[in-house]
Design an enzyme around this catalytic site. Structure first.
Site, PDB file in Angstrom:
ATOM      1  N   SER A 199     129.188  51.573  92.061  1.00 48.60           N
ATOM      2  CA  SER A 199     127.913  51.002  91.637  1.00 48.60           C
ATOM      3  C   SER A 199     126.864  52.094  91.454  1.00 48.60           C
ATOM      4  CB  SER A 199     127.425  49.992  92.680  1.00 48.60           C
ATOM      5  OG  SER A 199     128.302  48.900  92.776  1.00 48.60           O
TER       6      SER A 199
ATOM      7  N   SER B  58     129.087  43.993  84.784  1.00 46.45           N
ATOM      8  CA  SER B  58     127.744  44.467  85.138  1.00 46.45           C
ATOM      9  C   SER B  58     126.939  43.366  85.809  1.00 46.45           C
ATOM     10  CB  SER B  58     127.030  44.983  83.882  1.00 46.45           C
ATOM     11  OG  SER B  58     127.783  45.989  83.255  1.00 46.45           O
ATOM     12  N   GLY B  59     127.156  43.160  87.093  1.00 49.62           N
ATOM     13  CA  GLY B  59     126.456  42.089  87.795  1.00 49.62           C
ATOM     14  C   GLY B  59     125.044  42.445  88.197  1.00 49.62           C
ATOM     15  N   ARG B  60     124.883  43.590  88.844  1.00 47.63           N
ATOM     16  CA  ARG B  60     123.557  44.012  89.315  1.00 47.63           C
ATOM     17  C   ARG B  60     122.566  44.083  88.163  1.00 47.63           C
ATOM     18  NH1 ARG B  60     122.470  47.291  93.852  1.00 47.63           N
ATOM     19  NH2 ARG B  60     124.705  47.693  94.026  1.00 47.63           N
TER      20      ARG B  60
ATOM     21  N   ALA C  68      92.892  66.191 123.774  1.00 49.04           N
ATOM     22  CA  ALA C  68      93.003  64.739 123.671  1.00 49.04           C
ATOM     23  C   ALA C  68      94.378  64.263 124.126  1.00 49.04           C
ATOM     24  CB  ALA C  68      92.732  64.292 122.237  1.00 49.04           C
TER      25      ALA C  68
ATOM     26  N   CYS D 254     112.829  38.603 116.347  1.00 51.15           N
ATOM     27  CA  CYS D 254     112.668  39.307 117.621  1.00 51.15           C
ATOM     28  C   CYS D 254     113.615  40.499 117.653  1.00 51.15           C
ATOM     29  CB  CYS D 254     112.941  38.363 118.790  1.00 51.15           C
ATOM     30  SG  CYS D 254     111.867  36.928 118.826  1.00 51.15           S
ATOM     31  N   ASP D 255     113.431  41.416 116.738  1.00 52.23           N
ATOM     32  CA  ASP D 255     114.320  42.557 116.605  1.00 52.23           C
ATOM     33  C   ASP D 255     113.515  43.732 116.076  1.00 52.23           C
ATOM     34  OD1 ASP D 255     116.409  44.391 115.557  1.00 52.23           O
ATOM     35  OD2 ASP D 255     117.757  42.741 116.044  1.00 52.23           O
TER      36      ASP D 255
ATOM     37  N   TYR E  62     123.189  40.231  95.247  1.00 56.67           N
ATOM     38  CA  TYR E  62     123.745  40.449  96.581  1.00 56.67           C
ATOM     39  C   TYR E  62     122.904  39.925  97.732  1.00 56.67           C
ATOM     40  CZ  TYR E  62     126.954  43.529  94.100  1.00 56.67           C
ATOM     41  OH  TYR E  62     127.878  44.016  93.223  1.00 56.67           O
TER      42      TYR E  62
END
Length: 708
Positions: free
Chosen positions: A294, A381-383, A446, A533-534, A575
């Site tokens: 690809s 040619s899918g993308r 600082a 939560c990740d 995708y």
């Protein structure tokens, strides 16, 4: 610049001035510094004219404009994306459709234009070079198996025999069904690892007069093809996938080369030819398939691979195979960042015309040299076909703010004066360095002050008020010196894992742009943090190599002017939907289908599908929402019986929670959600844009309303 203006009078000597020693030199920041803003500057800032050409631009209202017919789009046909989002998401009582964000907006007209543009590019190259064959593409359904996308491609491509490619039994079933309404000449390419059932299905497709080709990925598949085709009494058309030596570097080239996952070596190809000859089926071998990888970055690499494959093709002709089609696989890349660079996995140096010309020239050169007929050229040619037509729209619901200290100047001074002696000594050194204009020394003291106070807080000798004051003081020092402009965190109503899995999984970058307010100067820089939560649930890498995105300031209510602050992720039509999971039990987004029309707003929403409800995603993980609801309702009846008579209201609320989408609701009222994640609500007819119906709750969700 005056140093620490916000507390100069109370803490730092009035004469103190600090000059910025670390100006930011990024392209984006330079653009943001223009005193007068314009939509042209926004287009440059976000590279819209690069990755968006010819489908996206900025209109005079400062909103993203969709050009559904590409370069052929007339001015009155352009579609304001913000108007689409508002039409879909506004409540029904306000004239909207009540569809909740996040939302995928599909433009079938763009899909049609991509198909036509690809076909035109090959037709032009074939005519210009005097090529003796024709081009006949297929769409690999793995890129996006959505029913409407696949059906659209078959319909739009029927006039030029555009077909489908399948890589699994479910994909083969849907391809067979859809191609029943396509051109009888459209190819059905059967790729992927195969068992007896897969091959039997492919043979049945052939028997149903679908133009089916079984592509051998492994040598042992041939025995099954010979055996099953004889049992079903069908003459199969066979292709084989060759492992080429040509290979491109980078992530997307990992499937190519001699060590690639799929395909046959030259020795295996010769054994296949011999076995077919012995079985009297060498005429069945008609197609050669290969895949360089690809996102092929350059036409030079493309020509090299196609030339090598055509040599294999010509040798198969010499060996007696009835070769008709050369399938060059996928690889037609997208310029995700608009840079037209060969040095990145997210850019390519060529367009459709250059790609097609390179392919045709390479095949023709070898065939002419070998004296063989020019074959049909097929590509997968899918993308390049589906990416542009789909836009993920989501909302920033709040943003962290670092612009001003929480503590007042007097409060900050009071807290600093109460620091331990050694910490106050660091502060005095900091002040002295500031007076002398020694910026590096200021930063040193600082940092030393902050670290010392952290340790004292940990051992309990410093209160939280003093620690907060020191944090604010050090932030102000950093800002005043100009070491870095603060990057805010914009909290977005989205799951990265569900809607942009390639960003998390393989570091794929997509253009992300505010879809409105592009006539305003973006005064902030931010990263995007999702609802999960990740710690990986954030977007902190953007096209152009930036680690933050220029954004507009949200209003005091946490929203953009005029309501929400909407962002769009573009070029994600391939995708992302198929790969997305249910991390944190966030389901997929809502989907809206939009066609260009001659109405007052240039568009019509022909289909709106609310995203999966909480019940839907719970079922994915084998939970039973009906039983869960009954358990909770029983608990409510039991617990509330002695206290009040509110179990009915509580049960109603619980039922609504099961029906709602997992994402944040735009207001206090409940939003419309899907039953079983699939029941769409048609708002107007796709052809005439006239009929409309209200949503109906499916029988499976009736339990949600039975709270008595």
């Amino acid at each position: 610049m005056p140093a620490l203006d916000c507390f100069v009078d109370t803490i730092v000597p009035p004469s103190l001035t600090w000059e910025s020693s670390n100006p930011t030199n990024t392209k984006a920041t330079a653009a943001v510094d223009f005193p007068h803003w314009s939509i042209t500057l926004s287009s440059t800032l976000y590279c819209i004219d690069g990755w968006g050409e010819p489908y996206f631009s900025v209109n005079s209202s400062g909103n993203i404009s969709v050009r559904p017919h590409g370069a052929e789009t007339l001015s009155h046909q352009e579609i304001d994306l913000l108007k689409v989002v508002k039409r879909a998401s506004d409540p029904k009582h306000s004239g909207g459709l009540g569809i909740q964000l996040p939302m995928i907006v599909r433009f079938p007209d763009v899909l049609k234009n991509r198909l036509e543009s690809l076909q035109f590019a090959f037709d032009s190259a074939i005519l210009a070079q005097g090529y003796g064959g024709h081009y006949q593409g297929v769409y690999p359904v793995k890129c996006n198996q959505d029913r409407y996308i696949v059906e659209d491609i078959v319909q739009f491509g029927s006039s030029f025999r555009f077909g489908l490619e399948a890589g699994s039994k479910p994909e083969l079933l849907l391809a067979m069904s859809c191609l029943c309404k396509g051109s009888p000449e459209s190819l059905l390419i059967c790729n992927g690892f195969k068992d007896a059932e897969y091959i039997a299905l492919a043979c049945v497709a052939r028997k149903l007069l679908l133009n089916t080709v079984i592509v051998l990925e492994q040598e042992e598949e041939l025995d099954l093809v010979i055996d099953i085709s004889r049992k079903i009494s069908v003459i199969p058309v066979i292709g084989l996938r060759a492992k080429l030596r040509t290979k491109h570097s980078g992530h997307f080239g990992s499937t190519s080369g001699e060590k690639g996952k799929f395909g046959l070596t030259t020795a295996q190809i010769l054994r296949v030819v011999k076995k077919l000859e012995q079985a009297g089926m060498l005429d069945c071998l008609q197609l050669l398939h290969f895949h360089i990888g690809s996102q092929i970055p350059s036409t030079a690499l493309l020509s090299d691979g196609v030339g090598e494959a055509t040599q294999v093709f010509s040798e198969l002709v010499r060996l007696g195979a009835n070769m008709k089609v050369i399938d060059i696989g996928g690889g037609l890349g997208l310029d995700y960042d608009g840079s037209k660079s060969t040095e990145s996995d997210i850019s390519v140096e060529y367009g459709l015309q250059e790609y097609a010309a390179a392919v045709v020239q390479s095949v023709k050169y070898v065939c002419d040299k070998k004296g063989i007929n020019h074959p049909i050229i097929c590509s997968e040619s899918g993308r390049a076909i589906v990416s542009h037509h789909s836009i993920l729209v989501f909302e920033a619901v709040s943003a962290s703010s670092y612009d001003s200290p929480v503590t007042s100047s007097l409060g900050l001074k009071y807290s600093v004066e109460r620091l331990p002696d050694d910490a106050r000594a660091d502060y005095r050194n900091l002040s002295a360095a500031a007076i002398r204009g020694e910026n590096e020394t200021c930063l040193f003291y600082a940092d030393q002050l902050k670290q010392k106070c952290v340790e004292q807080f940990k051992d309990g000798s410093l209160g939280i008020e003093q620690l907060a004051a020191v944090d604010e003081l050090c932030d102000l020092v950093t800002k005043a010196i100009g070491v870095a402009k603060p990057v805010q965190t914009y909290h977005v109503n989205l799951s990265v894992f569900t809607s942009i899995p390639d960003f998390w999984g393989i570091n794929q970058l997509f253009p992300i742009v505010p879809i409105h307010r592009l006539d305003e100067r973006p005064t902030k820089r931010g990263i995007l943090s999702d609802l999960t939560c990740d710690s990986d649930g954030k977007i902190d890498r953007f096209i152009g190599g930036d680690s933050s995105l220029p954004l507009h300031e949200l209003n005091g209510d946490g929203r953009g002017s005029g309501g929400g602050y909407y962002l769009g992720m573009f070029l994600g039509g391939a995708y992302e939907e198929a790969l997305g999971g249910v991390h944190n039990l966030f389901g997929g987004p809502s989907v809206v289908r939009v066609l260009q029309s001659d109405g007052p707003h240039s568009f019509a929403v022909t289909l709106a599908i609310p995203g999966p409800s909480c019940s839907d995603v719970l079922r994915v993980m084998q939970h039973e929402p009906e039983l869960m609801f009954q358990n909770l309702k029983h608990r409510a009846d039991e617990y509330l019986h002695q206290n009040d008579d509110g179990s009915m209201d509580l049960a109603s609320g619980l039922a609504q929670c099961f029906r709602n989408m997992p994402y944040l609701s735009p207001g206090l009222s409940c939003c419309l959600t899907a039953a079983n994640g699939n029941n769409g609500y048609y708002f107007c007819n796709a052809d005439g844009f006239t009929s409309a119906t209200d949503s109906v709750v499916s029988e499976d969700d009736q339990w949600s309303y039975c709270v008595a």
